[in-house]
Scaffold this active site. Structure first.
Site, PDB file in Angstrom:
ATOM      1  N   SER A 184      -9.059  10.516  54.585  1.00  0.00           N
ATOM      2  CA  SER A 184      -8.754  10.395  53.163  1.00  0.00           C
ATOM      3  C   SER A 184      -7.248  10.489  52.972  1.00  0.00           C
ATOM      4  O   SER A 184      -6.560  11.211  53.692  1.00  0.00           O
ATOM      5  CB  SER A 184      -9.445  11.514  52.369  1.00  0.00           C
ATOM      6  OG  SER A 184     -10.833  11.516  52.596  1.00  0.00           O
ATOM      7  N   ASP A 196      -8.753  16.184  55.441  1.00  0.00           N
ATOM      8  CA  ASP A 196      -9.523  15.126  56.095  1.00  0.00           C
ATOM      9  C   ASP A 196      -8.594  13.978  56.446  1.00  0.00           C
ATOM     10  O   ASP A 196      -7.892  13.442  55.580  1.00  0.00           O
ATOM     11  CB  ASP A 196     -10.639  14.635  55.168  1.00  0.00           C
ATOM     12  CG  ASP A 196     -11.393  13.455  55.772  1.00  0.00           C
ATOM     13  OD1 ASP A 196     -11.688  13.498  56.979  1.00  0.00           O
ATOM     14  OD2 ASP A 196     -11.664  12.487  55.042  1.00  0.00           O
ATOM     15  N   ASP A 211     -10.065   8.995  46.419  1.00  0.00           N
ATOM     16  CA  ASP A 211      -8.814   8.652  47.078  1.00  0.00           C
ATOM     17  C   ASP A 211      -8.758   7.141  47.254  1.00  0.00           C
ATOM     18  O   ASP A 211      -9.659   6.426  46.795  1.00  0.00           O
ATOM     19  CB  ASP A 211      -8.712   9.368  48.428  1.00  0.00           C
ATOM     20  CG  ASP A 211      -9.676   8.797  49.456  1.00  0.00           C
ATOM     21  OD1 ASP A 211     -10.888   8.784  49.183  1.00  0.00           O
ATOM     22  OD2 ASP A 211      -9.222   8.346  50.518  1.00  0.00           O
ATOM     23  N   LYS A 249     -11.959   2.623  44.983  1.00  0.00           N
ATOM     24  CA  LYS A 249     -13.306   3.100  45.308  1.00  0.00           C
ATOM     25  C   LYS A 249     -14.112   3.454  44.062  1.00  0.00           C
ATOM     26  O   LYS A 249     -15.217   3.975  44.179  1.00  0.00           O
ATOM     27  CB  LYS A 249     -13.220   4.321  46.227  1.00  0.00           C
ATOM     28  CG  LYS A 249     -12.482   4.038  47.534  1.00  0.00           C
ATOM     29  CD  LYS A 249     -12.386   5.264  48.401  1.00  0.00           C
ATOM     30  CE  LYS A 249     -11.584   4.970  49.669  1.00  0.00           C
ATOM     31  NZ  LYS A 249     -11.469   6.143  50.547  1.00  0.00           N
ATOM     32  N   ARG A 260      -7.693   5.489  50.455  1.00  0.00           N
ATOM     33  CA  ARG A 260      -7.441   5.093  51.852  1.00  0.00           C
ATOM     34  C   ARG A 260      -8.688   4.472  52.454  1.00  0.00           C
ATOM     35  O   ARG A 260      -9.789   5.024  52.345  1.00  0.00           O
ATOM     36  CB  ARG A 260      -7.012   6.294  52.680  1.00  0.00           C
ATOM     37  CG  ARG A 260      -6.902   6.010  54.170  1.00  0.00           C
ATOM     38  CD  ARG A 260      -6.454   7.216  54.957  1.00  0.00           C
ATOM     39  NE  ARG A 260      -5.039   7.495  54.714  1.00  0.00           N
ATOM     40  CZ  ARG A 260      -4.369   8.468  55.323  1.00  0.00           C
ATOM     41  NH1 ARG A 260      -4.984   9.271  56.181  1.00  0.00           N
ATOM     42  NH2 ARG A 260      -3.094   8.655  55.059  1.00  0.00           N
ATOM     43  N   SER A 319     -16.297  12.101  53.833  1.00  0.00           N
ATOM     44  CA  SER A 319     -15.904  12.981  54.933  1.00  0.00           C
ATOM     45  C   SER A 319     -15.059  14.158  54.459  1.00  0.00           C
ATOM     46  O   SER A 319     -14.980  15.179  55.130  1.00  0.00           O
ATOM     47  CB  SER A 319     -15.139  12.180  55.995  1.00  0.00           C
ATOM     48  OG  SER A 319     -14.034  11.515  55.408  1.00  0.00           O
ATOM     49  N   THR A 337     -13.466   9.185  53.497  1.00  0.00           N
ATOM     50  CA  THR A 337     -13.382   9.037  52.043  1.00  0.00           C
ATOM     51  C   THR A 337     -13.600  10.400  51.404  1.00  0.00           C
ATOM     52  O   THR A 337     -14.305  11.242  51.962  1.00  0.00           O
ATOM     53  CB  THR A 337     -14.453   8.047  51.514  1.00  0.00           C
ATOM     54  OG1 THR A 337     -14.101   6.719  51.872  1.00  0.00           O
ATOM     55  CG2 THR A 337     -14.574   8.085  50.008  1.00  0.00           C
ATOM     56  N   GLY A 382     -18.419   5.267  52.317  1.00  0.00           N
ATOM     57  CA  GLY A 382     -19.181   4.645  53.399  1.00  0.00           C
ATOM     58  C   GLY A 382     -18.550   3.328  53.817  1.00  0.00           C
ATOM     59  O   GLY A 382     -17.326   3.188  53.848  1.00  0.00           O
TER      60      GLY A 382
END
Length: 274
Positions: free
Chosen positions: A207, A204, A55, A71, A57, A167, A39, A85
């Site tokens: 994400s 990342d 994001d 999110k 995903r 992340s 994330t 998380g």
């Protein structure tokens, strides 16, 4: 056991590490595997309020489970938060907090405070010592002005002018540290938040998909969905697979006759089947 001879007499104590290594070497226990979550969530304060972005995903290990998950969670009319998380934990704690803030607002007749949400989040997460896997960025505007707070899964909080978590947070933080300024305009803050999420998406693997953001001022809160999209599937097979009938073996075939059912006006009568 031989590892007891290696224990330090002072300073930091790594007894459990040596114990676990000794047990793993003798194959008495299996070492736990780490779980990586993916994330990128960000937030920043600008001249007239707060901008938070994320994001969309959702991943399960290395598998993309959902390409369009929200999110950004509403806590009150003037308070929103981004969650990173475990998806179930994020949804639970934010829905719980939204209900608690609404009850407090009904009892007091006053606008919800960011400090109330932050203190309640921290008290609950600290009680579970990180076992509720949710990292939050809470932003809003109340009587004390625009505020932004970063909350870790262990219940630690920090009030900051800008924050990133997840992340992809390191890539997003590099954008903020290079380009953030005080008293940004809405257009500048919005563009900076989108660029920070872009950095997380590009660097990342966990994400991706689209950028969602929320602008919070003392007058209103506005959600903006699918501001930018990434990782689109640009190519489709012009000749899709076509398997001839009989390609898949089967053991039994059942054929049911067609039945026409007509509804009647009287509900006490049975359906007329032909």
């Amino acid at each position: 056991m031989s590892y007891t001879n290696k224990l330090l007499q002072g300073g930091f104590n790594f007894d459990n590490h040596l114990r676990n290594k000794a047990l793993a070497d003798k194959k008495l226990v299996t070492e736990p595997k780490t779980t990586k979550t993916g994330t990128t969530i960000v937030g920043l304060i600008y001249k007239d309020g707060v901008v938070i972005a994320a994001d969309s995903r959702a991943t399960g290990g290395s598998t993309v489970m959902d390409k369009d998950i929200l999110k950004i969670h509403r806590l009150a009319d003037n308070i929103y938060c981004c969650g990173a998380g475990t998806a179930a934990d994020c949804n639970f704690v934010t829905l719980k907090m939204e209900a608690e803030l609404e009850l407090i607002k009904l009892n007091t007749g006053r606008q919800s405070r960011i400090s109330t949400a932050v203190s309640r989040f921290c008290n609950m997460l600290f009680r579970y010592q990180g076992y509720i896997g949710t990292a939050l960025i809470v932003g809003g505007v109340d009587v004390d002005g625009a505020q932004l707070c970063s909350i870790s899964p262990h219940g630690n909080c920090s009030y900051l002018p800008y924050a990133t978590m997840g992340s992809g947070s390191l890539a997003a933080m590099s954008i903020f540290e290079a380009k953030y300024q005080d008293d940004l305009t809405l257009e500048q803050a919005r563009a900076l938040a989108i660029e920070a999420i872009e950095a997380g998406i590009i660097h990342d693997e966990g994400s991706g998909s689209t950028v969602n953001l929320c602008v919070i001022t003392n007058k209103e809160s506005k959600m903006e969905m699918n501001v930018k999209s990434y990782n689109k599937r640009d190519w489709y097979n012009p000749n899709p697979y076509k398997f001839p009938k009989g390609s898949t073996p089967f053991f039994k075939e059942l054929i049911f006759p067609k039945v026409d059912v007509t509804n009647v006006s009287d509900p006490n009568q049975k359906m007329i089947a032909e």
